[in-house]
Motif scaffolding. Structure first.
Motif, PDB file in Angstrom:
ATOM      1  N   GLY A 100      43.544  45.195  43.729  1.00  0.00           N
ATOM      2  CA  GLY A 100      42.989  45.418  42.400  1.00  0.00           C
ATOM      3  C   GLY A 100      42.861  44.156  41.567  1.00  0.00           C
ATOM      4  O   GLY A 100      42.172  44.153  40.549  1.00  0.00           O
ATOM      5  N   LEU A 101      43.510  43.069  41.993  1.00  0.00           N
ATOM      6  CA  LEU A 101      43.398  41.803  41.269  1.00  0.00           C
ATOM      7  C   LEU A 101      42.104  41.075  41.578  1.00  0.00           C
ATOM      8  O   LEU A 101      41.789  40.067  40.933  1.00  0.00           O
ATOM      9  N   ARG A 102      41.354  41.560  42.559  1.00  0.00           N
ATOM     10  CA  ARG A 102      40.149  40.861  43.003  1.00  0.00           C
ATOM     11  C   ARG A 102      39.006  41.864  43.175  1.00  0.00           C
ATOM     12  O   ARG A 102      39.234  43.022  43.491  1.00  0.00           O
ATOM     13  N   THR A 107      37.493  40.538  48.317  1.00  0.00           N
ATOM     14  CA  THR A 107      38.487  40.973  49.302  1.00  0.00           C
ATOM     15  C   THR A 107      37.850  41.214  50.661  1.00  0.00           C
ATOM     16  O   THR A 107      38.386  40.818  51.705  1.00  0.00           O
ATOM     17  N   ALA A 108      36.692  41.883  50.666  1.00  0.00           N
ATOM     18  CA  ALA A 108      36.009  42.180  51.927  1.00  0.00           C
ATOM     19  C   ALA A 108      35.595  40.892  52.641  1.00  0.00           C
ATOM     20  O   ALA A 108      35.757  40.771  53.867  1.00  0.00           O
ATOM     21  N   LYS A 109      35.061  39.940  51.901  1.00  0.00           N
ATOM     22  CA  LYS A 109      34.664  38.673  52.508  1.00  0.00           C
ATOM     23  C   LYS A 109      35.865  37.984  53.153  1.00  0.00           C
ATOM     24  O   LYS A 109      35.804  37.506  54.300  1.00  0.00           O
ATOM     25  N   GLN A 110      36.991  37.946  52.436  1.00  0.00           N
ATOM     26  CA  GLN A 110      38.179  37.251  52.937  1.00  0.00           C
ATOM     27  C   GLN A 110      38.736  37.914  54.197  1.00  0.00           C
ATOM     28  O   GLN A 110      38.968  37.253  55.217  1.00  0.00           O
ATOM     29  N   ARG A 157      36.224  50.494  52.024  1.00  0.00           N
ATOM     30  CA  ARG A 157      35.792  51.270  53.193  1.00  0.00           C
ATOM     31  C   ARG A 157      34.332  50.958  53.520  1.00  0.00           C
ATOM     32  O   ARG A 157      33.942  50.845  54.687  1.00  0.00           O
ATOM     33  N   VAL A 158      33.535  50.832  52.461  1.00  0.00           N
ATOM     34  CA  VAL A 158      32.110  50.545  52.641  1.00  0.00           C
ATOM     35  C   VAL A 158      31.898  49.068  52.952  1.00  0.00           C
ATOM     36  O   VAL A 158      31.190  48.694  53.894  1.00  0.00           O
ATOM     37  N   ALA A 159      32.541  48.209  52.159  1.00  0.00           N
ATOM     38  CA  ALA A 159      32.300  46.769  52.288  1.00  0.00           C
ATOM     39  C   ALA A 159      32.821  46.201  53.604  1.00  0.00           C
ATOM     40  O   ALA A 159      32.326  45.180  54.078  1.00  0.00           O
ATOM     41  N   LEU A 160      33.824  46.859  54.206  1.00  0.00           N
ATOM     42  CA  LEU A 160      34.355  46.419  55.506  1.00  0.00           C
ATOM     43  C   LEU A 160      33.785  47.234  56.661  1.00  0.00           C
ATOM     44  O   LEU A 160      34.235  47.100  57.795  1.00  0.00           O
ATOM     45  N   GLY A 179      24.146  40.970  51.270  1.00  0.00           N
ATOM     46  CA  GLY A 179      24.622  40.851  52.640  1.00  0.00           C
ATOM     47  C   GLY A 179      25.901  40.047  52.749  1.00  0.00           C
ATOM     48  O   GLY A 179      26.100  39.069  52.019  1.00  0.00           O
ATOM     49  N   GLN A 180      26.770  40.470  53.641  1.00  0.00           N
ATOM     50  CA  GLN A 180      27.995  39.734  53.934  1.00  0.00           C
ATOM     51  C   GLN A 180      28.163  39.615  55.438  1.00  0.00           C
ATOM     52  O   GLN A 180      28.286  40.616  56.140  1.00  0.00           O
ATOM     53  N   LEU A 181      28.167  38.408  55.913  1.00  0.00           N
ATOM     54  CA  LEU A 181      28.502  38.088  57.289  1.00  0.00           C
ATOM     55  C   LEU A 181      29.549  36.984  57.269  1.00  0.00           C
ATOM     56  O   LEU A 181      29.524  36.139  56.367  1.00  0.00           O
ATOM     57  N   PRO A 182      30.480  36.978  58.208  1.00  0.00           N
ATOM     58  CA  PRO A 182      30.573  37.893  59.346  1.00  0.00           C
ATOM     59  C   PRO A 182      31.120  39.256  58.956  1.00  0.00           C
ATOM     60  O   PRO A 182      31.829  39.387  57.957  1.00  0.00           O
ATOM     61  N   ARG A 183      30.747  40.269  59.745  1.00  0.00           N
ATOM     62  CA  ARG A 183      31.369  41.579  59.601  1.00  0.00           C
ATOM     63  C   ARG A 183      32.725  41.553  60.301  1.00  0.00           C
ATOM     64  O   ARG A 183      32.986  40.696  61.147  1.00  0.00           O
ATOM     65  N   PRO A 184      33.619  42.484  59.983  1.00  0.00           N
ATOM     66  CA  PRO A 184      34.864  42.572  60.754  1.00  0.00           C
ATOM     67  C   PRO A 184      34.565  42.841  62.222  1.00  0.00           C
ATOM     68  O   PRO A 184      33.577  43.497  62.552  1.00  0.00           O
TER      69      PRO A 184
END
Length: 315
Positions: A100-102, A107-110, A157-160, A179-184
């Motif tokens: 919740g701090l970010r 968070t998803a990118k990291q 859940r969506v972003a990852l 868009g965010q790459l790389p995906r998990p």
């Protein structure tokens, strides 16, 4: 479904020393320790069959809490990425990330990057946090942290997930067409929810793949687990929930020094018998922490546990 460990065996992991040094659990030798000690212990756990290593999360500690909590809290993303490069088999757990701090996209990118770098071994543990000054400094209302965490989990859940361009709209966060790459590397990153309050139990039951209690005494766990499973059933969530527990401090063997009143000590068979009682309560994985006076003694304990106690934990 995002089950981490197979059923039928009590899995075990450990919160790493050095990376967080709260007065509640840090050993004296950790104050002078550093990254090389952290890596040595992580490698020993990896060789010894541990299921995961865990790191904590705090951004900044106010002076009023620094004596009890210490100000030593390594960043969990950087630490897990580093440990992923020096280990091969065990899972890497944030216990717990105060997401919740970010913003969820940050968070998803990291953590998506960590999952890629470590070969799909991430378990994302999340929690609400408890330090008001930390939230105030970062511009997040402390009183709303529970609701922020609920929505953050939904957004994560969506972003990852598998989509390169995830889409989410909630009361606090909204994103689409970004868009965010790389995906998990994992098709579904397991999310384990930390906390033992009624709100945390509801959150784990409805939104989690696993539950990380915060040091509940052994005798209180059966009632908590029953409550958790009842909440999940009433919410209509059919997927299995991995239940965790933090054990009493451990020492394999008969120590020749005072390890404290709550420490479980003794030969492997004795310790394993005591720890299997957690499985009887419905616990799937236990988090262990060893009493030690040096890095060398801790590595000896980790090694002895993996060699002598771990094989006896089949349920």
């Amino acid at each position: 479904m995002a089950r981490v460990f197979p059923e039928g065996r009590l899995a075990y992991g450990m919160q790493l020393p050095v990376q967080s040094q709260s007065g509640l659990y840090a050993e004296r030798w950790e104050a002078a320790a550093g990254p090389e000690d952290l890596v040595a212990v992580a490698r020993a756990a990896d060789r010894s069959g541990f299921g995961y290593l865990a790191t904590c999360d705090h951004v900044a500690i106010p002076r009023r809490l620094a004596t009890a909590m210490s100000a030593v809290w390594y960043d969990p993303v950087a630490t897990l990425a580093h440990l992923g490069a020096v280990t091969e088999n065990l899972r890497l757990l944030s216990h717990v990330a105060i997401v919740g701090l970010r913003h969820p996209l940050v968070t998803a990118k990291q953590y998506a990057t960590v999952d890629q770098l470590c070969g799909g071994r991430l378990v994302l543990g999340v929690g609400a946090g408890h330090v008001p000054e930390e939230f105030e400094a970062l511009g997040v209302p402390f009183a709303e942290r529970g609701a922020v965490l609920d929505e953050s989990i939904d957004a994560l859940r969506v972003a990852l997930g598998p989509q390169e361009y995830p889409s989410f709209r909630g009361e606090r966060f909204a994103f689409q067409g970004l868009g965010q790459l790389p995906r998990p590397l994992q098709s579904r990153v397991p999310i384990w929810v930390g906390g033992s309050s009624p709100a945390a139990l509801r959150r784990a039951a409805v939104r989690g793949d696993g539950w990380l209690p915060q040091g509940d005494p052994r005798e209180e766990l059966p009632a908590q687990i029953a409550r958790l499973r009842g909440l999940r059933e009433r919410a209509g969530v059919a997927e299995p929930l991995e239940v965790g527990a933090i054990t009493e401090p451990l020492y394999v063997g008969r120590p020749g020094w005072d390890t404290g009143p709550r420490t479980l000590t003794g030969p492997a068979e004795e310790l394993a018998a005591s720890l299997r009682a957690y499985a009887d309560m419905g616990v799937d994985q236990i988090q262990v922490r060893f009493r030690s006076r040096s890095r060398e003694e801790l590595i000896d304990q980790v090694t002895a546990f993996g060699r002598e106690v771990g094989p006896l934990l089949a349920t």
